[in-house]
Enzyme design. Structure first.
Site, short mmCIF file in Angstrom:
data_model
loop_
_atom_site.label_atom_id
_atom_site.label_comp_id
_atom_site.label_asym_id
_atom_site.label_seq_id
_atom_site.Cartn_x
_atom_site.Cartn_y
_atom_site.Cartn_z
N GLY A 15 0.84 -1.19 0.00
CA GLY A 15 0.00 0.00 0.00
C GLY A 15 0.87 1.23 0.00
O GLY A 15 2.10 1.15 -0.06
N TYR A 18 1.54 5.40 5.12
CA TYR A 18 0.53 5.58 6.18
C TYR A 18 -0.70 4.70 6.02
O TYR A 18 -1.76 5.01 6.56
CB TYR A 18 0.12 7.07 6.29
N GLU A 88 9.53 -3.11 4.88
CA GLU A 88 10.06 -2.10 3.94
C GLU A 88 10.94 -2.74 2.86
O GLU A 88 12.05 -2.30 2.58
CB GLU A 88 10.85 -1.02 4.70
N LEU A 89 10.41 -3.77 2.23
CA LEU A 89 11.16 -4.53 1.23
C LEU A 89 11.75 -3.64 0.14
O LEU A 89 12.87 -3.87 -0.31
CB LEU A 89 10.26 -5.60 0.59
N HIS A 90 11.04 -2.61 -0.23
CA HIS A 90 11.49 -1.71 -1.31
C HIS A 90 12.74 -0.91 -0.93
O HIS A 90 13.37 -0.32 -1.80
CB HIS A 90 10.36 -0.75 -1.68
N CYS A 147 -6.76 9.90 2.16
CA CYS A 147 -6.21 11.04 1.43
C CYS A 147 -6.25 12.29 2.31
O CYS A 147 -7.30 12.63 2.87
CB CYS A 147 -7.01 11.27 0.15
N CYS A 150 -8.83 15.03 0.53
CA CYS A 150 -10.28 14.90 0.40
C CYS A 150 -10.92 13.85 1.29
O CYS A 150 -12.14 13.77 1.38
CB CYS A 150 -10.65 14.63 -1.06
N CYS A 188 -6.45 13.32 -6.15
CA CYS A 188 -5.68 14.40 -5.52
C CYS A 188 -4.17 14.27 -5.73
O CYS A 188 -3.43 15.23 -5.50
CB CYS A 188 -5.99 14.48 -4.03
#
Length: 193
Positions: A15, A18, A88-90, A147, A150, A188
């Site tokens: 995802g 946050y 946090e694999l990335h 978001c 919005c 957004c």
């Protein structure tokens, strides 16, 4: 959830910023601990937002972890584990293909592998290792944030520099928090140019 007799598997929690990825990883690992399964939790050396040797969520949940740089480091510490969690694999220094091969190798040997990380970078492009693991995983959970503009479900991580969207030529990986990133919905989100 998997049982030891089910054999190995890969679970991906992904995802935007946050969305609760690390919180979900911690929740699963607490269940593993209650079940008395042997486990190892790994966090990337590049993530310096919290204390070394901990995986920590933005909400303050924490578990002890081993800080490493590469999949080779993970494999060296994971020998007797029934469950391996990678947060946090990335952010790992390793070649994405090595990260994928390592996760596959562990799962093929009966290990439950749980990875958490961003699926998209600030340009809304897939992170290569996550992209491949999403296709290979037995279980995928995509989490959403809210978001900041919005209130809709957010699926993008908007990187900000001096309050403005980061340009397309900015570095792909910059470790940061609320001061640098916002969760945004598709509408957004402002594409990097």
């Amino acid at each position: 959830m998997t049982r030891p007799s089910d054999g190995g598997r890969i679970e991906v929690i992904c995802g935007c910023m946050y969305s609760g990825k690390t919180e979900e990883l911690i929740r699963r690992m607490r269940q593993v601990r209650i079940a008395r399964q042997s486990y190892r939790i790994f966090t990337p050396r590049m993530d310096t937002r919290y204390a070394e040797g901990q995986v920590a969520s933005h909400s303050g949940s924490r578990l002890e972890a081993i800080t490493v740089a590469t999949m080779k480091d993970i494999l060296a510490h994971a020998e007797d584990a029934q469950v391996v969690a990678i947060d946090e694999l990335h952010l790992f220094d390793d070649d994405p293909a090595e990260m994928v091969r390592g996760c596959q190798w562990l799962a093929n040997r009966g290990v439950r592998v749980i990875v958490a990380g961003l699926d998209l970078n600030y340009r809304a492009e897939p992170f290569p290792a996550m992209m491949h693991l999403l296709a290979l995983a037995e279980q995928v959970d995509k989490l959403y944030a809210i978001c900041v503009k919005c209130g809709a479900y957010a699926t993008r991580s908007q990187r900000l520099i001096d309050g403005k969207p980061a340009p397309a030529d900015a570095p792909t990986i910059v470790v940061g928090g609320l001061d640098m990133y916002e969760a945004r919905c598709r509408t957004c989100y402002e594409p990097a140019v």
